[in-house]
Design an enzyme around this catalytic site. Structure first.
Site, short mmCIF file in Angstrom:
data_model
loop_
_atom_site.label_atom_id
_atom_site.label_comp_id
_atom_site.label_asym_id
_atom_site.label_seq_id
_atom_site.Cartn_x
_atom_site.Cartn_y
_atom_site.Cartn_z
N SER A 34 78.04 105.69 -7.88
CA SER A 34 79.06 106.61 -7.42
C SER A 34 79.95 105.95 -6.36
O SER A 34 80.56 104.92 -6.64
CB SER A 34 78.41 107.90 -6.92
OG SER A 34 79.35 108.94 -6.85
N ASP A 154 79.75 112.87 -17.78
CA ASP A 154 79.84 112.90 -16.32
C ASP A 154 81.02 113.76 -15.89
O ASP A 154 82.16 113.47 -16.22
CB ASP A 154 80.01 111.47 -15.80
CG ASP A 154 79.92 111.35 -14.29
OD1 ASP A 154 80.03 112.38 -13.60
OD2 ASP A 154 79.74 110.22 -13.81
N HIS A 183 76.03 112.40 -14.38
CA HIS A 183 76.41 111.49 -13.30
C HIS A 183 75.28 110.54 -12.88
O HIS A 183 75.54 109.61 -12.12
CB HIS A 183 76.87 112.32 -12.09
CG HIS A 183 77.49 111.52 -10.98
ND1 HIS A 183 78.64 110.78 -11.15
CD2 HIS A 183 77.09 111.34 -9.69
CE1 HIS A 183 78.95 110.19 -10.01
NE2 HIS A 183 78.03 110.50 -9.11
#
Length: 207
Positions: A34, A154, A183
């Site tokens: 991320s 995602d 995710h």
């Protein structure tokens, strides 16, 4: 310091480089998830002679990537079971993974770090996405081979705006998309994820 204050990404990049220097490690691969993916790419650009490979998972940092509604909700989730359940439900595609024990563990962690987390991403939150964006010039400076791993479903950092735009900016890049995945590929597809990293990070892997 808020994530998006000038120098936020730069500070995290310098801290990562400083840690490796303090450990006496001259050459290293970097794996980031991320916003950690943006840091990993920034580190590779800043230390092209030292970073040997990069794995950016569900990464942020792509030029022009907007703040998704789900990322906004994750960053603003209130500490406690309700916020924890909502956050987890957005992070994974398979809602069976949002168990009571997972919610309890997440809620405990959120309460423990409530003040620190709230200070990272105060509203308006789109500015923090902008601050984590890497310029085309920075991405062009990445010389290490890069593996992008992304979930097809995602919603936090959508494939179309987060990973795919990076393909045109990185010199040596490949993208692996996992179907039926949100995710957090490491949680939703752990065996395949480990295999991908093992193969890519193997010292005898050819370029």
């Amino acid at each position: 310091m808020p994530a998006g204050s000038r120098g936020g990404l730069r500070l995290w990049t310098e801290q990562a480089a400083g840690l490796m220097a303090a450990l006496g490690i001259e050459y290293y691969a970097v794996v980031g998830h991320s916003m950690g993916g943006a840091v990993a790419l920034a580190l590779a650009a800043a230390r092209p002679q030292q970073v040997t490979r990069v794995v950016a998972v569900s990464t942020m940092g792509a030029p022009g990537a907007p703040l998704s509604a789900d990322l906004d909700a994750v960053w603003s989730a209130p500490a406690g079971p309700i916020g924890a359940r909502d956050m987890l439900s957005r992070l994974v595609l398979d809602q069976a993974l949002v168990t009571d024990s997972a919610v309890e563990a997440r809620a405990t962690a959120m309460r423990a770090g409530e003040a620190a987390f709230a200070s990272l991403f105060p509203p308006p939150r789109a500015r923090w996405v902008d601050e984590l964006t890497l310029s085309a010039q920075t991405l062009a400076a990445v010389r290490a081979p890069v593996l992008l791993v992304h979930g097809a479903e995602d919603r936090v950092t959508p494939l179309e705006t987060a990973a795919q735009p990076l393909l045109e900016h990185l010199a040596d890049v490949r993208l692996h998309v996992l179907d039926r995945c949100g995710h957090v590929p490491a949680i939703e597809h752990p065996e395949e994820f480990r295999h991908l990293l093992s193969c890519f990070l193997s010292p005898d892997r050819g370029h």
